[in-house]
Design a protein around this motif. Structure first.
Motif, PDB file in Angstrom:
ATOM      1  N   GLN A 137       0.843  -1.201   0.000  1.00  0.00           N
ATOM      2  CA  GLN A 137       0.000   0.000   0.000  1.00  0.00           C
ATOM      3  C   GLN A 137       0.878   1.250   0.000  1.00  0.00           C
ATOM      4  O   GLN A 137       0.665   2.182  -0.777  1.00  0.00           O
ATOM      5  CB  GLN A 137      -0.933  -0.001   1.211  1.00  0.00           C
ATOM      6  CG  GLN A 137      -1.980   1.113   1.168  1.00  0.00           C
ATOM      7  CD  GLN A 137      -2.978   1.022   2.306  1.00  0.00           C
ATOM      8  OE1 GLN A 137      -2.761   0.323   3.284  1.00  0.00           O
ATOM      9  NE2 GLN A 137      -4.082   1.738   2.178  1.00  0.00           N
ATOM     10  N   ASN A 138       1.890   1.279   0.868  1.00  0.00           N
ATOM     11  CA  ASN A 138       2.819   2.413   0.884  1.00  0.00           C
ATOM     12  C   ASN A 138       3.547   2.557  -0.451  1.00  0.00           C
ATOM     13  O   ASN A 138       3.705   3.660  -0.972  1.00  0.00           O
ATOM     14  CB  ASN A 138       3.855   2.215   1.990  1.00  0.00           C
ATOM     15  CG  ASN A 138       3.463   2.877   3.284  1.00  0.00           C
ATOM     16  OD1 ASN A 138       2.388   2.608   3.785  1.00  0.00           O
ATOM     17  ND2 ASN A 138       4.318   3.713   3.825  1.00  0.00           N
ATOM     18  N   ALA A 139       4.010   1.423  -0.986  1.00  0.00           N
ATOM     19  CA  ALA A 139       4.830   1.461  -2.201  1.00  0.00           C
ATOM     20  C   ALA A 139       4.054   2.006  -3.398  1.00  0.00           C
ATOM     21  O   ALA A 139       4.574   2.829  -4.163  1.00  0.00           O
ATOM     22  CB  ALA A 139       5.358   0.059  -2.508  1.00  0.00           C
ATOM     23  N   VAL A 140       2.799   1.579  -3.564  1.00  0.00           N
ATOM     24  CA  VAL A 140       2.045   2.056  -4.729  1.00  0.00           C
ATOM     25  C   VAL A 140       1.641   3.525  -4.560  1.00  0.00           C
ATOM     26  O   VAL A 140       1.549   4.262  -5.547  1.00  0.00           O
ATOM     27  CB  VAL A 140       0.808   1.170  -5.021  1.00  0.00           C
ATOM     28  CG1 VAL A 140       1.232  -0.244  -5.384  1.00  0.00           C
ATOM     29  CG2 VAL A 140      -0.177   1.160  -3.859  1.00  0.00           C
ATOM     30  N   ILE A 141       1.400   3.950  -3.314  1.00  0.00           N
ATOM     31  CA  ILE A 141       1.128   5.374  -3.088  1.00  0.00           C
ATOM     32  C   ILE A 141       2.364   6.190  -3.473  1.00  0.00           C
ATOM     33  O   ILE A 141       2.272   7.197  -4.188  1.00  0.00           O
ATOM     34  CB  ILE A 141       0.735   5.635  -1.618  1.00  0.00           C
ATOM     35  CG1 ILE A 141      -0.652   5.066  -1.329  1.00  0.00           C
ATOM     36  CG2 ILE A 141       0.759   7.137  -1.308  1.00  0.00           C
ATOM     37  CD1 ILE A 141      -1.048   5.107   0.146  1.00  0.00           C
ATOM     38  N   GLY A 142       3.540   5.740  -3.006  1.00  0.00           N
ATOM     39  CA  GLY A 142       4.773   6.449  -3.342  1.00  0.00           C
ATOM     40  C   GLY A 142       5.015   6.476  -4.846  1.00  0.00           C
ATOM     41  O   GLY A 142       5.398   7.516  -5.398  1.00  0.00           O
ATOM     42  N   ALA A 143       4.772   5.354  -5.530  1.00  0.00           N
ATOM     43  CA  ALA A 143       4.987   5.293  -6.984  1.00  0.00           C
ATOM     44  C   ALA A 143       4.045   6.251  -7.702  1.00  0.00           C
ATOM     45  O   ALA A 143       4.446   6.957  -8.640  1.00  0.00           O
ATOM     46  CB  ALA A 143       4.780   3.863  -7.473  1.00  0.00           C
ATOM     47  N   ALA A 144       2.774   6.281  -7.281  1.00  0.00           N
ATOM     48  CA  ALA A 144       1.809   7.178  -7.929  1.00  0.00           C
ATOM     49  C   ALA A 144       2.201   8.635  -7.744  1.00  0.00           C
ATOM     50  O   ALA A 144       2.096   9.442  -8.678  1.00  0.00           O
ATOM     51  CB  ALA A 144       0.405   6.927  -7.352  1.00  0.00           C
ATOM     52  N   VAL A 145       2.656   8.989  -6.551  1.00  0.00           N
ATOM     53  CA  VAL A 145       3.075  10.375  -6.288  1.00  0.00           C
ATOM     54  C   VAL A 145       4.232  10.760  -7.207  1.00  0.00           C
ATOM     55  O   VAL A 145       4.253  11.852  -7.775  1.00  0.00           O
ATOM     56  CB  VAL A 145       3.471  10.536  -4.803  1.00  0.00           C
ATOM     57  CG1 VAL A 145       4.166  11.870  -4.568  1.00  0.00           C
ATOM     58  CG2 VAL A 145       2.238  10.417  -3.913  1.00  0.00           C
ATOM     59  N   LEU A 146       5.190   9.847  -7.386  1.00  0.00           N
ATOM     60  CA  LEU A 146       6.346  10.145  -8.236  1.00  0.00           C
ATOM     61  C   LEU A 146       5.989  10.163  -9.715  1.00  0.00           C
ATOM     62  O   LEU A 146       6.723  10.719 -10.534  1.00  0.00           O
ATOM     63  CB  LEU A 146       7.453   9.112  -7.980  1.00  0.00           C
ATOM     64  CG  LEU A 146       8.040   9.125  -6.558  1.00  0.00           C
ATOM     65  CD1 LEU A 146       9.054   8.007  -6.379  1.00  0.00           C
ATOM     66  CD2 LEU A 146       8.682  10.474  -6.255  1.00  0.00           C
ATOM     67  N   MET A 147       4.842   9.566 -10.087  1.00  0.00           N
ATOM     68  CA  MET A 147       4.401   9.566 -11.489  1.00  0.00           C
ATOM     69  C   MET A 147       3.639  10.840 -11.866  1.00  0.00           C
ATOM     70  O   MET A 147       3.345  11.051 -13.032  1.00  0.00           O
ATOM     71  CB  MET A 147       3.487   8.357 -11.740  1.00  0.00           C
ATOM     72  CG  MET A 147       4.211   7.020 -11.784  1.00  0.00           C
ATOM     73  SD  MET A 147       3.035   5.641 -11.805  1.00  0.00           S
ATOM     74  CE  MET A 147       2.010   6.079 -13.206  1.00  0.00           C
ATOM     75  N   ASP A 148       3.292  11.639 -10.884  1.00  0.00           N
ATOM     76  CA  ASP A 148       2.481  12.836 -11.154  1.00  0.00           C
ATOM     77  C   ASP A 148       3.298  13.844 -11.969  1.00  0.00           C
ATOM     78  O   ASP A 148       4.297  14.379 -11.484  1.00  0.00           O
ATOM     79  CB  ASP A 148       2.047  13.457  -9.818  1.00  0.00           C
ATOM     80  CG  ASP A 148       0.943  14.496  -9.992  1.00  0.00           C
ATOM     81  OD1 ASP A 148       0.685  14.887 -11.148  1.00  0.00           O
ATOM     82  OD2 ASP A 148       0.359  14.899  -8.977  1.00  0.00           O
ATOM     83  N   LYS A 149       2.876  14.108 -13.200  1.00  0.00           N
ATOM     84  CA  LYS A 149       3.647  14.962 -14.114  1.00  0.00           C
ATOM     85  C   LYS A 149       3.096  16.380 -14.200  1.00  0.00           C
ATOM     86  O   LYS A 149       3.601  17.182 -14.991  1.00  0.00           O
ATOM     87  CB  LYS A 149       3.659  14.343 -15.526  1.00  0.00           C
ATOM     88  CG  LYS A 149       4.243  12.940 -15.577  1.00  0.00           C
ATOM     89  CD  LYS A 149       5.684  12.914 -15.081  1.00  0.00           C
ATOM     90  CE  LYS A 149       6.274  11.507 -15.206  1.00  0.00           C
ATOM     91  NZ  LYS A 149       7.604  11.414 -14.577  1.00  0.00           N
ATOM     92  N   ARG A 150       2.039  16.705 -13.451  1.00  0.00           N
ATOM     93  CA  ARG A 150       1.485  18.057 -13.558  1.00  0.00           C
ATOM     94  C   ARG A 150       2.482  19.087 -13.013  1.00  0.00           C
ATOM     95  O   ARG A 150       3.382  18.738 -12.241  1.00  0.00           O
ATOM     96  CB  ARG A 150       0.143  18.137 -12.854  1.00  0.00           C
ATOM     97  CG  ARG A 150       0.190  18.005 -11.363  1.00  0.00           C
ATOM     98  CD  ARG A 150      -1.206  17.815 -10.802  1.00  0.00           C
ATOM     99  NE  ARG A 150      -1.724  16.481 -11.145  1.00  0.00           N
ATOM    100  CZ  ARG A 150      -2.994  16.167 -11.242  1.00  0.00           C
ATOM    101  NH1 ARG A 150      -3.911  17.095 -11.055  1.00  0.00           N
ATOM    102  NH2 ARG A 150      -3.378  14.948 -11.543  1.00  0.00           N
ATOM    103  N   ALA A 151       2.317  20.324 -13.427  1.00  0.00           N
ATOM    104  CA  ALA A 151       3.262  21.377 -13.052  1.00  0.00           C
ATOM    105  C   ALA A 151       3.365  21.520 -11.532  1.00  0.00           C
ATOM    106  O   ALA A 151       4.458  21.669 -10.978  1.00  0.00           O
ATOM    107  CB  ALA A 151       2.835  22.699 -13.681  1.00  0.00           C
TER     108      ALA A 151
END
Length: 253
Positions: A137-151
């Motif tokens: 759960q922690n790992a996928v949250i962290g991965a999603a946050v790092l994938m965020d490409k918005r300004a």
């Protein structure tokens, strides 16, 4: 409001465990008779505390659903990380409640001390050691946050790295089956106290950032500018096409 389920979960958990007398776990090396005496002498407080604690498990799902809502804003309609996070949060709730019922079974009636010790072990080993779903759960949250490409990302990038690193702090508790004393036993400094500090410390940081993300979503929704949100962009395009089709119908009517 769902974001506040995390602080509520924390308060219920610590309050209920204090009532049950479980906040400082019993030693894995306690004898069968010592274990049986603990359940015989604290029956009512154990039952009350653990029944209350089961409410905390449901609050984890509510909080996970709120996090899923924000992760969908990052990933869009195709969102494997967001759905994985929700599934892991749901499993964590069950893993939270099931050990409590082994302890409640031990408090339900007097039995042979060896049997009471076995029920006690069946509760503590998974409650402390079943960290595998919250790691993911922690790992996928962290991965999603790092994938965020918005300004301006929904969550700061440091939080993405933090979520992944905190997941590693949970890992030692998964090896508590190898130890009956020391820092990696279920009552040890690493396996129990570091685990609690990691989970609930991360949960408080996440709650603060989640409140900010929800507030931002509300502001953008009010302004009608969910910039960079693929779902919102699609909805705007559909609404525009619908208005164009209605205009053409009126022209040809």
């Amino acid at each position: 409001m769902c974001t506040w389920a995390a602080p509520a979960c924390t308060l219920v958990f610590f309050g209920a465990f204090a009532i049950a007398g479980y906040l400082v776990p019993p030693s894995p090396g306690a004898s069968p008779q010592e274990t049986a005496d603990f359940y015989a002498n604290n029956t009512d407080t154990i039952r009350l505390g653990l029944v209350l604690m089961c409410f905390a498990g449901g609050l984890w799902i509510i909080w996970s659903a709120q996090m899923t809502n924000q992760m969908l804003r990052i990933e869009g309609r195709s969102a494997p990380l967001a759905w994985t996070q929700l599934a892991m949060g749901t499993c964590a709730c069950i893993e939270f409640i099931m050990p409590a019922y082994f302890w409640l079974t031990a408090s339900y009636r007097e039995r042979d001390p060896e049997m009471q010790q076995m029920l006690n072990d069946m509760g503590w080993l998974p409650f402390d050691g079943f960290v595998w779903t919250i790691i993911w759960q922690n790992a996928v949250i962290g991965a999603a946050v790092l994938m965020d490409k918005r300004a301006t990302p929904l969550f700061p990038r440091w939080y993405g790295y933090m979520s992944i690193w905190v997941a590693f702090l949970y890992l030692p508790s998964g090896f508590n089956v190898f130890f009956k004393d020391g820092p990696l036993a279920w009552n040890g400094a690493i396996s129990w106290w570091l685990l609690l500090a990691s989970i609930f410390g991360w949960l408080m940081v996440t709650t603060y950032l989640l409140l900010q993300a929800v507030a931002r979503q509300e502001r953008e929704t009010a302004a009608g500018t969910l910039a960079g949100d693929p779902i919102s962009d699609l909805e705007r395009r559909v609404a525009l096409l619908e208005r164009q089709a209605q205009a053409e119908e009126r022209v040809h009517a």
